[in-house]
Design a protein around this motif. Structure first.
Motif, PDB file in Angstrom:
ATOM      1  N   ILE A 174       8.586   2.919   2.465  1.00  0.00           N
ATOM      2  CA  ILE A 174       7.647   1.811   2.354  1.00  0.00           C
ATOM      3  C   ILE A 174       8.384   0.493   2.578  1.00  0.00           C
ATOM      4  O   ILE A 174       9.436   0.248   1.975  1.00  0.00           O
ATOM      5  CB  ILE A 174       6.954   1.800   0.978  1.00  0.00           C
ATOM      6  CG1 ILE A 174       6.136   3.072   0.788  1.00  0.00           C
ATOM      7  CG2 ILE A 174       6.069   0.572   0.819  1.00  0.00           C
ATOM      8  CD1 ILE A 174       4.982   3.233   1.766  1.00  0.00           C
ATOM      9  N   SER A 222      -7.120   3.483   0.651  1.00  0.00           N
ATOM     10  CA  SER A 222      -5.757   2.926   0.646  1.00  0.00           C
ATOM     11  C   SER A 222      -4.763   3.908   1.253  1.00  0.00           C
ATOM     12  O   SER A 222      -3.876   4.433   0.565  1.00  0.00           O
ATOM     13  CB  SER A 222      -5.336   2.555  -0.783  1.00  0.00           C
ATOM     14  OG  SER A 222      -6.141   1.532  -1.318  1.00  0.00           O
ATOM     15  N   ILE A 260      -1.574   5.256   3.779  1.00  0.00           N
ATOM     16  CA  ILE A 260      -0.244   4.776   4.161  1.00  0.00           C
ATOM     17  C   ILE A 260      -0.026   5.069   5.640  1.00  0.00           C
ATOM     18  O   ILE A 260      -0.129   6.227   6.070  1.00  0.00           O
ATOM     19  CB  ILE A 260       0.848   5.433   3.305  1.00  0.00           C
ATOM     20  CG1 ILE A 260       0.695   5.003   1.845  1.00  0.00           C
ATOM     21  CG2 ILE A 260       2.239   5.082   3.825  1.00  0.00           C
ATOM     22  CD1 ILE A 260       1.643   5.697   0.892  1.00  0.00           C
ATOM     23  N   CYS A 271       6.193   0.212   7.498  1.00  0.00           N
ATOM     24  CA  CYS A 271       5.207   1.119   6.928  1.00  0.00           C
ATOM     25  C   CYS A 271       4.695   0.558   5.615  1.00  0.00           C
ATOM     26  O   CYS A 271       5.474   0.007   4.826  1.00  0.00           O
ATOM     27  CB  CYS A 271       5.842   2.493   6.705  1.00  0.00           C
ATOM     28  SG  CYS A 271       4.705   3.793   6.177  1.00  0.00           S
ATOM     29  N   ALA A 272       3.399   0.681   5.386  1.00  0.00           N
ATOM     30  CA  ALA A 272       2.801   0.122   4.176  1.00  0.00           C
ATOM     31  C   ALA A 272       1.598   0.944   3.748  1.00  0.00           C
ATOM     32  O   ALA A 272       1.040   1.726   4.533  1.00  0.00           O
ATOM     33  CB  ALA A 272       2.385  -1.334   4.402  1.00  0.00           C
ATOM     34  N   GLN A 273       1.193   0.728   2.503  1.00  0.00           N
ATOM     35  CA  GLN A 273      -0.106   1.222   2.039  1.00  0.00           C
ATOM     36  C   GLN A 273      -1.113   0.107   2.285  1.00  0.00           C
ATOM     37  O   GLN A 273      -0.990  -0.993   1.758  1.00  0.00           O
ATOM     38  CB  GLN A 273      -0.061   1.575   0.554  1.00  0.00           C
ATOM     39  CG  GLN A 273      -1.387   2.144   0.050  1.00  0.00           C
ATOM     40  CD  GLN A 273      -1.366   2.431  -1.432  1.00  0.00           C
ATOM     41  OE1 GLN A 273      -1.040   1.577  -2.237  1.00  0.00           O
ATOM     42  NE2 GLN A 273      -1.726   3.656  -1.803  1.00  0.00           N
ATOM     43  N   TRP A 274      -2.111   0.413   3.087  1.00  0.00           N
ATOM     44  CA  TRP A 274      -3.113  -0.572   3.467  1.00  0.00           C
ATOM     45  C   TRP A 274      -4.403  -0.299   2.704  1.00  0.00           C
ATOM     46  O   TRP A 274      -4.784   0.861   2.514  1.00  0.00           O
ATOM     47  CB  TRP A 274      -3.400  -0.495   4.968  1.00  0.00           C
ATOM     48  CG  TRP A 274      -2.184  -0.567   5.826  1.00  0.00           C
ATOM     49  CD1 TRP A 274      -1.460   0.488   6.316  1.00  0.00           C
ATOM     50  CD2 TRP A 274      -1.522  -1.749   6.281  1.00  0.00           C
ATOM     51  NE1 TRP A 274      -0.397   0.028   7.059  1.00  0.00           N
ATOM     52  CE2 TRP A 274      -0.404  -1.340   7.050  1.00  0.00           C
ATOM     53  CE3 TRP A 274      -1.767  -3.113   6.127  1.00  0.00           C
ATOM     54  CZ2 TRP A 274       0.455  -2.239   7.651  1.00  0.00           C
ATOM     55  CZ3 TRP A 274      -0.912  -4.014   6.724  1.00  0.00           C
ATOM     56  CH2 TRP A 274       0.182  -3.583   7.486  1.00  0.00           C
ATOM     57  N   THR A 275      -5.076  -1.347   2.303  1.00  0.00           N
ATOM     58  CA  THR A 275      -6.373  -1.193   1.653  1.00  0.00           C
ATOM     59  C   THR A 275      -7.434  -1.918   2.462  1.00  0.00           C
ATOM     60  O   THR A 275      -7.225  -3.060   2.896  1.00  0.00           O
ATOM     61  CB  THR A 275      -6.357  -1.748   0.219  1.00  0.00           C
ATOM     62  OG1 THR A 275      -5.399  -1.004  -0.555  1.00  0.00           O
ATOM     63  CG2 THR A 275      -7.728  -1.607  -0.442  1.00  0.00           C
ATOM     64  N   GLN A 279      -2.285  -5.188   1.609  1.00  0.00           N
ATOM     65  CA  GLN A 279      -1.080  -4.478   2.042  1.00  0.00           C
ATOM     66  C   GLN A 279      -0.178  -4.293   0.828  1.00  0.00           C
ATOM     67  O   GLN A 279       0.191  -5.269   0.165  1.00  0.00           O
ATOM     68  CB  GLN A 279      -0.370  -5.292   3.129  1.00  0.00           C
ATOM     69  CG  GLN A 279       0.936  -4.728   3.615  1.00  0.00           C
ATOM     70  CD  GLN A 279       1.590  -5.619   4.666  1.00  0.00           C
ATOM     71  OE1 GLN A 279       1.039  -6.632   5.069  1.00  0.00           O
ATOM     72  NE2 GLN A 279       2.775  -5.251   5.091  1.00  0.00           N
ATOM     73  N   ASN A 280       0.165  -3.047   0.543  1.00  0.00           N
ATOM     74  CA  ASN A 280       1.000  -2.734  -0.616  1.00  0.00           C
ATOM     75  C   ASN A 280       0.473  -3.378  -1.896  1.00  0.00           C
ATOM     76  O   ASN A 280       1.229  -3.909  -2.716  1.00  0.00           O
ATOM     77  CB  ASN A 280       2.456  -3.142  -0.363  1.00  0.00           C
ATOM     78  CG  ASN A 280       3.128  -2.243   0.655  1.00  0.00           C
ATOM     79  OD1 ASN A 280       2.756  -1.073   0.813  1.00  0.00           O
ATOM     80  ND2 ASN A 280       4.097  -2.773   1.373  1.00  0.00           N
ATOM     81  N   ALA A 306       2.918   8.143   9.133  1.00  0.00           N
ATOM     82  CA  ALA A 306       3.633   7.291   8.184  1.00  0.00           C
ATOM     83  C   ALA A 306       5.125   7.550   8.342  1.00  0.00           C
ATOM     84  O   ALA A 306       5.540   8.602   8.848  1.00  0.00           O
ATOM     85  CB  ALA A 306       3.199   7.599   6.752  1.00  0.00           C
TER      86      ALA A 306
END
Length: 389
Positions: A68, A116, A118, A146-150, A199-200, A323
């Protein structure tokens, strides 16, 4: 630190450092920052760039751990600088071949069901085929993060608008000064394209598209339009500047590959990598990241002899589709020169190629979509440099 110095340090009496004898910094800093001693984990403009408005900065892959990317180190690529957008005034329009043209405020977008996932985003020019080759992992492949996107799935919004049967493309447009515009196949839009606002876990940074952007998993980065303002549903692609004059792959025979969207399977060793130095002989751990625009990474092989022999690395779980996946593998260094590298394989069976294989297939005219194996040279004194330099 040498072995002798390390042994001497172990014999010294344990002392109480000054920071244990005094107050630390106060609580509730408005926004947390890295330690002042972490001076290398920063973004830098790509070497040779002098004009910052249409430019790019790289994620310092060689300084990061895991898969991440921190928001403040996510790579950048801008074509007209970063706009300052008031979210209260920003609107997102969807029109064209739909039953109900719609206009959304940012508050209205956040009222849709959210997800959400990744995903990685990678610039298709990461890196070019030609020298000069980068000194660090960031200079070689730092245009991936790379990120966790919502946000809300684009297909959810399209269901509300009512896509007409003749619609086969969506032309997405950004609100930046370049009005960045790309065409996206409808089948992709109805699959896993995300309209993202966080993002994150926090709202998007301005340089990442605040207040809203597209995230198009596995496709070349500039299709994930930032500062998203318009989605035009059409029966054909727009053939915009960014998919004709730019972001096409020139082949050896002079023809170009158009709409080569997918970022193919790829990996890179991030430790040890360029500018690192091994300070002791014995067992070390090779670490890196792997990714594929076609799905999950199934395994990563590593080599310390320039690809003559390979050994399987351990993948960090969970391994997710589209990811970044972290990998690790032990290796021995006895003070002799090594050429270390990694080779990823994805769930389609695709194997990351060598640069020589890519040139044989596509020639030397290409600029985009170089996913070849990256070698690093460990010299007899432990210094690590680009194996292609």
């Amino acid at each position: 630190m040498t072995a002798q110095a390390s042994e001497a340090a172990q014999l010294e009496p344990l002392t109480i450092p000054e920071w244990t004898k005094s107050w630390g910094a106060p609580t509730a800093s408005p926004y947390g920052k890295p330690s002042e001693f972490e001076t290398l984990a920063i973004r830098n403009m790509y070497p040779g760039l002098t004009e910052p408005m249409s430019a790019y900065s790289t994620t310092p892959l060689q300084e990061l751990d895991g898969a991440i990317t921190p928001n403040g180190l996510f790579y950048e690529r801008h074509h007209a600088g970063v706009p300052a957008i008031d979210p209260e005034q920003h609107k997102l329009v969807i029109h064209g071949l739909v039953d109900r043209p719609l206009m959304f405020s940012m508050d209205e977008l956040r009222q849709f069901p959210s997800v959400s996932p990744i995903f990685f985003i990678e610039c298709s020019g990461n890196p070019s085929f030609l020298p000069p080759y980068g000194k660090t992992a960031a200079e070689v492949s730092g245009l991936v993060s790379c990120a966790q996107w919502t946000g809300v799935w684009l297909k959810t919004i399209l269901e509300h608008a009512g896509v007409q049967p003749s619609a086969t493309w969506i032309i997405a447009e950004g609100a930046d000064g370049a009005a960045m515009t790309r065409s996206i196949p409808m089948e992709k839009c109805l699959d896993d394209v995300l309209v993202a606002y966080s993002q994150n876990g926090e709202r998007l940074r301005p340089e990442q598209g605040y207040p809203v952007r597209l995230v198009i998993p596995g496709y070349e980065g500039n299709m994930s339009i930032k500062w998203l303002r318009r989605l035009h549903v059409t029966a054909q692609p727009g053939h915009t500047r960014e998919e004709t004059a730019k972001y096409t792959d020139l082949m050896a025979d002079g023809r170009s590959r158009e709409f080569s969207f997918v970022m193919e399977c790829k990996s890179i060793v991030t430790y040890p990598s360029g500018t690192h130095k091994l300070s002791r002989k014995g067992t070390h751990e090779m670490r890196g990241i792997a990714w594929s625009g076609n799905g999950k990474i199934t395994h990563v092989d590593v080599s310390i002899d320039g690809g003559n022999t390979w050994h399987e690395a351990v993948l960090q779980e969970p391994v997710m589709s589209k990811a970044l996946t972290a990998f690790r593998a032990p290796f021995e260094w006895d003070g002799e020169e090594l050429i270390i590298m990694s080779r990823a394989v994805d769930e389609t069976g695709y194997v990351q190629p060598t640069l020589e294989q890519m040139v044989a297939a596509r020639g030397k005219n290409s600029f985009y979509h170089n996913n070849s194996i990256q070698p690093w040279k460990v010299s007899a004194n432990g210094e690590v440099t680009n194996g292609r330099a």
